[in-house]
Scaffold this active site. Structure first.
Site, short mmCIF file in Angstrom:
data_model
loop_
_atom_site.label_atom_id
_atom_site.label_comp_id
_atom_site.label_asym_id
_atom_site.label_seq_id
_atom_site.Cartn_x
_atom_site.Cartn_y
_atom_site.Cartn_z
N ASP A 2 0.84 -1.20 0.00
CA ASP A 2 0.00 0.00 0.00
C ASP A 2 0.87 1.25 0.00
OD1 ASP A 2 -2.31 1.42 -0.05
OD2 ASP A 2 -2.85 1.07 2.05
N HIS A 19 2.58 3.27 -9.12
CA HIS A 19 2.36 1.84 -9.40
C HIS A 19 3.55 1.25 -10.15
CE1 HIS A 19 -1.55 2.25 -7.76
NE2 HIS A 19 -2.06 2.94 -8.76
N LEU A 113 11.10 -20.39 -4.14
CA LEU A 113 9.98 -19.60 -3.64
C LEU A 113 8.73 -19.79 -4.50
CD1 LEU A 113 9.04 -17.05 -1.84
CD2 LEU A 113 9.69 -15.70 -3.85
C1 IPE Z 1 -1.38 0.11 -3.57
O1 IPE Z 1 -1.16 1.47 -3.56
C2 IPE Z 1 -1.45 -0.46 -4.97
C3 IPE Z 1 -2.75 -1.03 -5.39
C4 IPE Z 1 -3.79 -1.22 -4.66
C5 IPE Z 1 -2.85 -1.43 -6.80
P1 IPE Z 1 -2.38 2.50 -3.56
O2 IPE Z 1 -2.76 2.78 -4.98
O3 IPE Z 1 -3.48 1.98 -2.72
O4 IPE Z 1 -1.72 3.80 -2.93
P2 IPE Z 1 -2.41 4.86 -1.95
O5 IPE Z 1 -3.06 4.09 -0.83
O6 IPE Z 1 -3.42 5.60 -2.77
O7 IPE Z 1 -1.29 5.71 -1.49
MG MG Z 2 -4.10 2.31 -0.77
#
Ligand code: IPE
Ligand code: MG
Length: 215
Positions: A2, A19, A113
Site C-alpha cells: 500500500d 504503481h 519460492l
Molecule cells: C497500492 O497502492 C497499490 C494497489 C492497490 C494497486 P495504492 O494505490 O493503494 O496507494 P495509496 O493508498 O493511494 O497511497
Molecule cells: Mg491504498
C-alpha cells in the site's frame, strides 16, 4: 502493498508512476525472498474493491500487470520461482487471463519460492466461492473442506503479514488464512520498502513467541 499513490503524489508525480515504482519493489522483494529461502510470498496486487478506482487508473493497472508478467517470466525462471495467482481471474480480459495461466504453467516445475499474486482478490469473495463449490459437490461444510476449496488450498497459512503505508487494517485480505498470523504495520510507502526493512521485520518476527492458542 500500500502507498503507491501517496508516494507518487509526494514526489509530484502521477499516481500511475507510483504503481510503476511499486512493481520494481515487487521484483526486489521477490528476488530477496527467493534468495533467503522463504517458501511462500503472497502479494496483494489488485482487490475486488479496486475496480471502483477511476477508469484510467484501473486500465493502467491492467496494462501494468500484462507488462509485468511478460518481463518477469525470465526472472521467475532464473530464480527458480514458481508463480501462482489467487482471486477471481474471470473478471480480467482474456489476454491477461492467458498471460497469467501461461506464467503459472511455465513456472510450475520451479521448486524455490512460490510467489502468489492476489488478483481481483477479496477474502469474502474467496470464501463465498469456496462455499458454493462445497454445496455444488454436496460436500459437508466443515473447516477441512472449506480450507480445501479456497484459492489457497495448496498453500500453508500465513505466518507473517506486513502492510505498508501506515494503514492499520486488513482490507479483506486472506481473512481465513491469517487466523494466527503475526502482523507488522510499517509507515513506509510500498515503492520505498526495501529488503533491509524486510530483514529487520523478519528478525523481529523470529523473536515473537507463537502459541497458536496454547500456552
Ligand atoms: C497500492 O497502492 C497499490 C494497489 C492497490 C494497486 P495504492 O494505490 O493503494 O496507494 P495509496 O493508498 O493511494 O497511497
Ligand atoms: Mg491504498
Amino acid at each position: 502493498m500500500d502507498g503507491n499513490g501517496r508516494w507518487a503524489k509526494e514526489q509530484g508525480l502521477r499516481r500511475t508512476a507510483g504503481h510503476e515504482e511499486g512493481a520494481k519493489t515487487v521484483r526486489k522483494v521477490t528476488e530477496h525472498c527467493a534468495k533467503i529461502g522463504i517458501k511462500y510470498l503472497t502479494l496483494y496486487a489488485f482487490s475486488t474493491e479496486n475496480w471502483s478506482r477511476p477508469k484510467l487508473e484501473v486500465e493502467f493497472l491492467m496494462k501494468l500487470l500484462e507488462k509485468y508478467f511478460i518481463s518477469e517470466l525470465p526472472v521467475y525462471l532464473q530464480n527458480n520461482i514458481r508463480f501462482k495467482a489467487i482471486g477471481d481471474l474471470s473478471k480480467f480480459s482474456k489476454k491477461l487471463q492467458e498471460i497469467i495461466k501461461k506464467t503459472e504453467k511455465e513456472t510450475e516445475k520451479c521448486t524455490g519460492l512460490t510467489q502468489i499474486l492476489a488478483l481481483n482478490y477479496g477474502s469474502r469473495n474467496e470464501i463465498t466461492r469456496a462455499l458454493k463449490k462445497l454445496t455444488l459437490n454436496n460436500l459437508e461444510i466443515n473447516e477441512h473442506n472449506i480450507q480445501n476449496c479456497l484459492d489457497t488450498a495448496t498453500i500453508p497459512d500465513v505466518d507473517l503479514l506486513i502492510r505498508t503505508s501506515g494503514e492499520v487494517r486488513v482490507s479483506n485480505y486472506l481473512l481465513w488464512q491469517i487466523a494466527y498470523a503475526e502482523m507488522f504495520f510499517t509507515k513506509t510507502y510500498w515503492p520505498e520498502f526495501t529488503t533491509h526493512e524486510l530483514d529487520d521485520i523478519l528478525s523481529d518476527y523470529k523473536k515473537r513467541e507463537r502459541r497458536f492458542g496454547g500456552i
